[in-house]
Design a protein around this motif. Structure first.
Motif, PDB file in Angstrom:
ATOM      1  N   SER A 312      17.215  20.285  17.743  1.00 29.06           N
ATOM      2  CA  SER A 312      15.982  20.901  18.217  1.00 29.06           C
ATOM      3  C   SER A 312      15.272  21.629  17.079  1.00 29.06           C
ATOM      4  O   SER A 312      14.067  21.482  16.871  1.00 29.06           O
ATOM      5  CB  SER A 312      16.323  21.869  19.349  1.00 29.06           C
ATOM      6  N   GLY A 320       3.098  21.108  14.017  1.00 24.14           N
ATOM      7  CA  GLY A 320       2.474  20.331  15.087  1.00 24.14           C
ATOM      8  C   GLY A 320       3.473  19.727  16.058  1.00 24.14           C
ATOM      9  O   GLY A 320       3.090  18.978  16.969  1.00 24.14           O
ATOM     10  N   SER A 321       4.762  20.067  15.901  1.00 25.57           N
ATOM     11  CA  SER A 321       5.775  19.461  16.775  1.00 25.57           C
ATOM     12  C   SER A 321       5.655  19.930  18.218  1.00 25.57           C
ATOM     13  O   SER A 321       6.235  19.316  19.117  1.00 25.57           O
ATOM     14  CB  SER A 321       7.179  19.733  16.241  1.00 25.57           C
ATOM     15  N   VAL A 325       7.468  18.418  21.535  1.00 28.88           N
ATOM     16  CA  VAL A 325       8.680  19.150  21.900  1.00 28.88           C
ATOM     17  C   VAL A 325       8.280  20.250  22.865  1.00 28.88           C
ATOM     18  O   VAL A 325       7.478  21.111  22.514  1.00 28.88           O
ATOM     19  CB  VAL A 325       9.365  19.798  20.672  1.00 28.88           C
ATOM     20  N   ARG A 326       8.788  20.221  24.077  1.00 27.72           N
ATOM     21  CA  ARG A 326       8.410  21.277  25.035  1.00 27.72           C
ATOM     22  C   ARG A 326       9.605  22.093  25.471  1.00 27.72           C
ATOM     23  O   ARG A 326       9.507  23.274  25.707  1.00 27.72           O
ATOM     24  CB  ARG A 326       7.755  20.670  26.287  1.00 27.72           C
ATOM     25  N   LEU A 327      10.750  21.412  25.593  1.00 29.06           N
ATOM     26  CA  LEU A 327      11.898  22.070  26.187  1.00 29.06           C
ATOM     27  C   LEU A 327      13.163  21.395  25.689  1.00 29.06           C
ATOM     28  O   LEU A 327      13.285  20.164  25.783  1.00 29.06           O
ATOM     29  CB  LEU A 327      11.786  21.920  27.704  1.00 29.06           C
ATOM     30  N   ASN A 328      14.069  22.169  25.136  1.00 30.90           N
ATOM     31  CA  ASN A 328      15.379  21.649  24.764  1.00 30.90           C
ATOM     32  C   ASN A 328      16.425  22.633  25.270  1.00 30.90           C
ATOM     33  O   ASN A 328      16.118  23.811  25.464  1.00 30.90           O
ATOM     34  CB  ASN A 328      15.503  21.528  23.240  1.00 30.90           C
ATOM     35  N   VAL A 329      17.628  22.138  25.477  1.00 28.77           N
ATOM     36  CA  VAL A 329      18.679  23.058  25.912  1.00 28.77           C
ATOM     37  C   VAL A 329      19.940  22.847  25.074  1.00 28.77           C
ATOM     38  O   VAL A 329      20.204  21.747  24.591  1.00 28.77           O
ATOM     39  CB  VAL A 329      19.040  22.876  27.404  1.00 28.77           C
ATOM     40  N   LEU A 340      22.572  23.335  34.647  1.00 31.75           N
ATOM     41  CA  LEU A 340      21.239  23.135  34.092  1.00 31.75           C
ATOM     42  C   LEU A 340      20.868  21.663  34.023  1.00 31.75           C
ATOM     43  O   LEU A 340      19.720  21.281  34.240  1.00 31.75           O
ATOM     44  CB  LEU A 340      21.217  23.731  32.676  1.00 31.75           C
ATOM     45  N   LEU A 369      14.676  17.499  33.655  1.00 34.48           N
ATOM     46  CA  LEU A 369      14.307  18.916  33.593  1.00 34.48           C
ATOM     47  C   LEU A 369      12.913  19.080  32.978  1.00 34.48           C
ATOM     48  O   LEU A 369      12.150  19.970  33.344  1.00 34.48           O
ATOM     49  CB  LEU A 369      15.335  19.654  32.724  1.00 34.48           C
ATOM     50  N   ALA A 370      12.586  18.197  32.023  1.00 35.79           N
ATOM     51  CA  ALA A 370      11.295  18.290  31.320  1.00 35.79           C
ATOM     52  C   ALA A 370      10.197  17.507  32.025  1.00 35.79           C
ATOM     53  O   ALA A 370       9.049  17.538  31.602  1.00 35.79           O
ATOM     54  CB  ALA A 370      11.457  17.772  29.890  1.00 35.79           C
ATOM     55  N   ARG A 371      10.557  16.799  33.094  1.00 36.44           N
ATOM     56  CA  ARG A 371       9.606  15.895  33.751  1.00 36.44           C
ATOM     57  C   ARG A 371       8.337  16.644  34.179  1.00 36.44           C
ATOM     58  O   ARG A 371       8.375  17.807  34.522  1.00 36.44           O
ATOM     59  CB  ARG A 371      10.272  15.239  34.969  1.00 36.44           C
ATOM     60  N   GLY A 372       7.235  15.916  34.148  1.00 38.15           N
ATOM     61  CA  GLY A 372       5.973  16.541  34.549  1.00 38.15           C
ATOM     62  C   GLY A 372       5.250  17.140  33.368  1.00 38.15           C
ATOM     63  O   GLY A 372       4.096  17.519  33.451  1.00 38.15           O
ATOM     64  N   ASP A 373       5.938  17.189  32.235  1.00 35.14           N
ATOM     65  CA  ASP A 373       5.367  17.787  31.033  1.00 35.14           C
ATOM     66  C   ASP A 373       5.118  16.662  30.019  1.00 35.14           C
ATOM     67  O   ASP A 373       5.503  16.752  28.858  1.00 35.14           O
ATOM     68  CB  ASP A 373       6.382  18.816  30.488  1.00 35.14           C
TER      69      ASP A 373
ATOM     70  N   GLY B 308      12.606  27.390  17.542  1.00 29.91           N
ATOM     71  CA  GLY B 308      12.886  26.007  17.936  1.00 29.91           C
ATOM     72  C   GLY B 308      14.350  25.602  18.021  1.00 29.91           C
ATOM     73  O   GLY B 308      14.648  24.414  17.991  1.00 29.91           O
ATOM     74  N   ASN B 328      21.927  28.066  25.634  1.00 30.79           N
ATOM     75  CA  ASN B 328      20.691  28.546  25.026  1.00 30.79           C
ATOM     76  C   ASN B 328      19.570  27.591  25.409  1.00 30.79           C
ATOM     77  O   ASN B 328      19.826  26.427  25.707  1.00 30.79           O
ATOM     78  CB  ASN B 328      20.818  28.580  23.497  1.00 30.79           C
ATOM     79  N   VAL B 330      15.443  26.259  24.422  1.00 24.97           N
ATOM     80  CA  VAL B 330      14.249  26.270  23.588  1.00 24.97           C
ATOM     81  C   VAL B 330      13.079  25.954  24.504  1.00 24.97           C
ATOM     82  O   VAL B 330      12.962  24.847  25.019  1.00 24.97           O
ATOM     83  CB  VAL B 330      14.342  25.219  22.461  1.00 24.97           C
ATOM     84  N   TYR B 332       9.427  25.697  24.315  1.00 25.97           N
ATOM     85  CA  TYR B 332       8.232  25.643  23.479  1.00 25.97           C
ATOM     86  C   TYR B 332       6.974  25.758  24.342  1.00 25.97           C
ATOM     87  O   TYR B 332       6.049  26.466  24.006  1.00 25.97           O
ATOM     88  CB  TYR B 332       8.227  24.305  22.725  1.00 25.97           C
ATOM     89  N   SER B 333       6.951  25.062  25.479  1.00 23.57           N
ATOM     90  CA  SER B 333       5.736  25.042  26.306  1.00 23.57           C
ATOM     91  C   SER B 333       5.742  26.196  27.315  1.00 23.57           C
ATOM     92  O   SER B 333       6.805  26.724  27.677  1.00 23.57           O
ATOM     93  CB  SER B 333       5.629  23.706  27.047  1.00 23.57           C
TER      94      SER B 333
END
Lengths: 447, 447
Positions: A312, A320-321, A325-329, A340, A369-373, B308, B328, B330, B332-333
């Motif tokens: 991540s 500009g990432s 990149v919106r969400l990582n776990v 999660l 989990l990130a769907r919709g984004d 990030g 943890n 991340v 971002y959005s």
């Protein structure tokens, strides 16, 4: 024009710090067409610094290539009593020092911005030889100097030949930030001195997933050719590099020669190429992955276990990432994987956390989990970074990497990295594999 | 006994390879009590190698510390025509070369073991000056030499003072494998020459949140003392280091001296100390934080935006970190902050994603996400890593760091890092601040 690079610092002679500045400056000088014949390292000691400076001057006079000598010094510009470089140079060339009021103002402003009081010793950093100019340091309180010295008498009785002295602090990021101004000064000198520079232009291609000897055997004819471009392999950190270099009167002509050889290489082993010279080595994979995601209008979501956030973090090293990149776990514990990422507890019990089924469930879980984004590719990794936790079946260095979103069924890769790697290197290798497989996935499939 | 280390190789002067051998050899020599005053690098060119050797000899003669000089050379022992080190030395000291039959047999056997034919050029590697001995290379076909030279006349007309020359190949793994024999030779020389070896022992203390000059002013008496321990500051990557060093007849006596000075420093500025020598610099904060979490039986959960995943990755660089890192995220959005961390959409609209209230909500959100998995401290960061995204109120380099779990109300810090840092350095500074404030929080509060 020829240069000697002198690093000043007792910590270098004690081996506590590796002199990476000399190599970095050498690459920059080669690109300007300036020859570097010597590097030297000396401690924070005025007499010994003086001897090394004299030696460099004497070599400039003896050398087969006459012309202007350039002395680049790094280190010893700090505020403490053992930071002696500029004072030593001034003494050596019998030149008084003066306070540079502009530097003084910059240093004071820097402390105000940090909300810290300025120690009186910092004023010392604003001193320069009377006839030198300041080389500003945008990142720190230690400016350098650019000093054109000649016909002066040194304290040791020599008359100085045409000589440019440029000083940098020892901190590599500061030195690099100061280089563009120094480089411009040298280029101007090259032009006005009428020396037609032969530019050495080089380009490095980076590869992953192919070894040095396999690369060499695929490119034997290119590497042993007598053409104007030399091609040499090097082993880097979790990657192999090919360095293409050529000398030419102009940047443009050199570029065309390099482009030609690169396209031949690309045809043969392009699948393993992860980037070229425009970004720092460790950014290659994140950068190339980011370009592909942007081109394809995709986002990525990452679920990490053994890499602990490194994938991540590397993805977000690219400016500009935030566009992809919106969400990582990071799910280190089983509980986090279940809660999660919706990994079925049965999978963990039956196959263990480090397994293909769990990797697949993690990739699917994080994508959902990130769907919709935005339309999102799921990437996951679960493995054993060591030094403990290995078993006979799954030794330290084992990892599973899964990808989902662009194929009807997720794809999973098994990876085995040498268990002799220290933990941080192991994590880096794992992240290289994960980003490389992500790159392959994005190159092969589309939404 | 004093030493100069000379690296031979044009690739070093082109900056293609960083000279890590000099640092490694320096550490070994310091441990033997041998002073290293100079490193030099020179290309694969006999005349220039000769000049650098003469310079080293001349410095040995001039120096304040008399005694035996040691010249260590690395590189230029390969089979190709540009590998010239040993021949150049033999010529320089006007000594004929001979074929070392033992070396020849070893090299031939190595090729047989590899199932490869030996190129005729490899025989060159078995040559040595007639009165030198071979330093075997257990890993490759390039043996070194150990050569005791004195009273000879050089080709440049100097008479050679007492001098030991040792050569190594440039490949670091081979050089390291050859060192034990070279080291034993030097130790024997030290003993027979009646010089009582003084061991140099050093220790590095690392600091964050205090500048170099402020540290120097707090410790002025310690740093300028004439006592047996020297204390010198260095600026590292987003941290300041103090190097403590002392010379002593025994490791034990040296350690006691260093312990004493460290305890004085600890009393004055211990609050800013983030670690000492036992782990690599970038592990200091993660390591010290990990020790405190373990001691206090706590876990930590991190919610990152601008970093990030870097904080999470650095925490998990420490072996055994799975004991206190479980989960943890991340985010971002904004959407991820709302969905995953339960940040109120109103906060984002009113204050923006980079704000104190959002940082607080993120820390609380991630701690509650991790709840049930051990008592968990929440750490969050939201900021602007750049290069874009800054505003007048919140320029690039601004970040808010929040901590929750051990205090009735969360604690939040505002951080401003110089916007001139490249993005990866900015992220590193942010992660240093976050880990530093976490350390302070853990030092100050308990569950």
């Amino acid at each position: 024009m020829q240069a000697t690079i002198i690093a000043v610092g007792t910590e270098l002679l004690l081996g506590e710090v590796v002199n990476s500045n000399a190599a970095w400056l050498s690459v920059q000088l080669a690109q300007l067409g300036v020859d570097v014949y010597h590097h030297a390292t000396v401690g924070d000691n005025p007499a010994r610094i003086g001897v090394v400076v004299d030696e460099a001057i004497s070599r400039f006079s003896q050398t087969e290539h006459s012309g202007l000598g350039v002395l680049l010094l790094s280190g010893g510009l700090g505020p403490t009593p053992d930071d002696l470089t500029v004072q030593t140079l001034a003494d050596h060339f019998q030149t008084p020092m003066m306070l540079d009021t502009e530097s003084e103002a910059v240093i004071k402003a820097m402390f105000i911005a940090r909300g810290q009081p300025m120690a009186p010793s910092n004023i010392k950093q604003a001193l320069r030889p009377v006839d030198a100019q300041v080389l500003p340091n945008p990142l720190g309180t230690a400016p350098g100097i650019i000093w054109s010295v000649n016909q002066k008498k040194t304290i040791t009785g020599h008359t100085v030949p045409p000589l440019i002295i440029i000083t940098f602090p020892g901190v590599p990021s500061e030195l690099k930030a100061m280089w563009p101004k120094a480089s411009q000064y040298l280029q101007d000198k090259l032009l006005t001195s009428g020396q037609k520079p032969q530019v050495l232009v080089s380009r490095t291609l980076h590869f992953f997933g192919i070894g040095e000897s396999m690369l060499a055997s695929q490119l034997n004819d290119v590497m042993t050719s007598d053409g104007p471009v030399t091609v040499a392999p090097y082993v880097g950190r979790a990657q192999v590099r090919l360095r293409l270099a050529t000398k030419s009167p102009s940047q443009q002509a050199a570029k065309a020669l390099l482009d030609n050889v690169e396209s031949i290489i690309n045809q043969r082993v392009g699948n393993f190429m992860i980037g070229n010279d425009d970004v720092p080595p460790e950014l290659f994979l994140p950068h190339t992955v980011g370009q592909l995601l942007t081109q394809k209008g995709l986002a990525v979501a990452v679920a990490e276990s053994c890499t602990g956030g490194l994938i991540s973090s590397r993805l977000t090293d690219v400016a500009g990432s935030s566009a992809y990149v919106r969400l990582n776990v990071v799910t280190y514990s089983n509980k986090a994987k279940i809660q999660l990422l919706n990994v079925a507890p049965d999978l963990l019990t039956q196959h263990g956390a480090v397994s293909q089924p769990v990797a697949i469930a993690m990739a699917q879980g994080v994508a959902s989990l990130a769907r919709g984004d935005g339309y999102t590719v799921g990437l996951s990794i679960t493995g054993i970074a060591g030094p403990d936790g290995g078993t006979v079946d799954k030794p330290v260095g084992t990892a599973y990497i899964a990808l989902s979103g662009l194929t009807p069924e997720p794809i999973v890769h098994e990876v085995l990295v040498s268990p002799k790697n220290p933990r941080t290197e192991m994590k880096f290798w794992f992240s290289q594999y994960a980003l490389f497989y992500l790159l392959q996935y994005l190159r092969t499939y589309s939404h």
